[in-house]
Design a protein around this motif. Sequence first.
Motif, PDB file in Angstrom:
ATOM      1  N   GLU A  79      -7.892  15.624 -32.893  1.00  0.00           N
ATOM      2  CA  GLU A  79      -7.160  15.078 -33.855  1.00  0.00           C
ATOM      3  C   GLU A  79      -8.046  14.972 -35.124  1.00  0.00           C
ATOM      4  N   SER A  80      -7.698  15.164 -36.258  1.00  0.00           N
ATOM      5  CA  SER A  80      -8.414  15.017 -37.542  1.00  0.00           C
ATOM      6  C   SER A  80      -9.019  13.626 -37.684  1.00  0.00           C
ATOM      7  N   GLY A  81     -10.104  13.463 -37.727  1.00  0.00           N
ATOM      8  CA  GLY A  81     -10.604  12.040 -37.603  1.00  0.00           C
ATOM      9  C   GLY A  81     -11.212  11.475 -36.331  1.00  0.00           C
ATOM     10  N   ASP A  82     -10.906  12.139 -35.359  1.00  0.00           N
ATOM     11  CA  ASP A  82     -11.474  11.607 -33.912  1.00  0.00           C
ATOM     12  C   ASP A  82     -13.019  11.583 -34.092  1.00  0.00           C
ATOM     13  N   GLN A  83     -13.266  10.706 -33.388  1.00  0.00           N
ATOM     14  CA  GLN A  83     -14.951  10.778 -33.423  1.00  0.00           C
ATOM     15  C   GLN A  83     -15.513  11.576 -32.458  1.00  0.00           C
ATOM     16  N   ILE A  84     -16.620  12.169 -32.899  1.00  0.00           N
ATOM     17  CA  ILE A  84     -17.478  13.272 -32.285  1.00  0.00           C
ATOM     18  C   ILE A  84     -18.922  13.099 -32.294  1.00  0.00           C
ATOM     19  N   VAL A  85     -19.748  13.697 -31.401  1.00  0.00           N
ATOM     20  CA  VAL A  85     -21.176  13.419 -31.455  1.00  0.00           C
ATOM     21  C   VAL A  85     -21.782  14.654 -32.093  1.00  0.00           C
ATOM     22  N   TYR A  86     -22.776  14.387 -33.009  1.00  0.00           N
ATOM     23  CA  TYR A  86     -23.480  15.345 -33.917  1.00  0.00           C
ATOM     24  C   TYR A  86     -24.900  15.493 -33.507  1.00  0.00           C
ATOM     25  N   ILE A  87     -25.660  16.582 -33.062  1.00  0.00           N
ATOM     26  CA  ILE A  87     -26.904  16.599 -32.869  1.00  0.00           C
ATOM     27  C   ILE A  87     -27.388  17.626 -33.699  1.00  0.00           C
ATOM     28  N   GLU A  88     -28.310  17.505 -34.433  1.00  0.00           N
ATOM     29  CA  GLU A  88     -29.343  18.251 -35.103  1.00  0.00           C
ATOM     30  C   GLU A  88     -30.728  18.618 -34.514  1.00  0.00           C
TER      31      GLU A  88
END
Length: 242
Positions: A122-131
Amino acid sequence: MSTQEARRRADRARQVADVLRHQVLAEAFDDGTLPREEQLCGEFGVSRNTVREALSLLVAEGLVERAPRIGTTVVTGKYPHGLHRLMGLAETLREHGDITNEVRAVALTRAPSAVARRLRLESGDQIVYIERVRHLRGLPLSLDLTYLPRDVGEPLLGEDLAGRDIFVMLEEITGQPLGSADISVEAVNADPHTAALLDTTGHAALLMVERLTHLADGRPVDLEWIRFRGDRITMTGQLRRS
């Protein structure tokens, strides 16, 4: 020389360069030295100026260097990245050396709508971002931006992101194998920030790989944008006509 003749020579030079490039990348020259100019003229049936123009193209690409009384020698090859199997970078290139990861960012954040759609969230759901900046034999190879659903991404935060492939850890966390990936490859120019991270020149050619990876049950769990140094990687695969 007329314009038409110059164009014909440039065309032939590109043809010669393409064949030589393949041989360089395939490590066909055992001692790392290309044949002498006169040998190449005879092999390809072209003039010495055409051969020199072809070799200049390879010099500009950083594949070979030329020196008086030494000839043309291979500077560096490219590492083959196969597209026929779904594997992480360390799995793909393990025979060429160790992959190490410089983890530049790890964050729990809200998913942009376009990312959420790709991961079926869903738009706005939390995700994990890794760079991460990935290194092979100590040299920077790629800049990876990775987005994962929170339930599979959050357990990664306590794992060894610097030394392990995310693919392997995803299979451990979910208890099932990865199944397939949608992939696209295009050429992009390095922006100044990316060029600095990858230790290359501004506007250098990069290979941009966009990959959406699914578990065996079809669920998308890993969306990546990977910028590879174009002078250090070559994409390989086998296609079959069905």
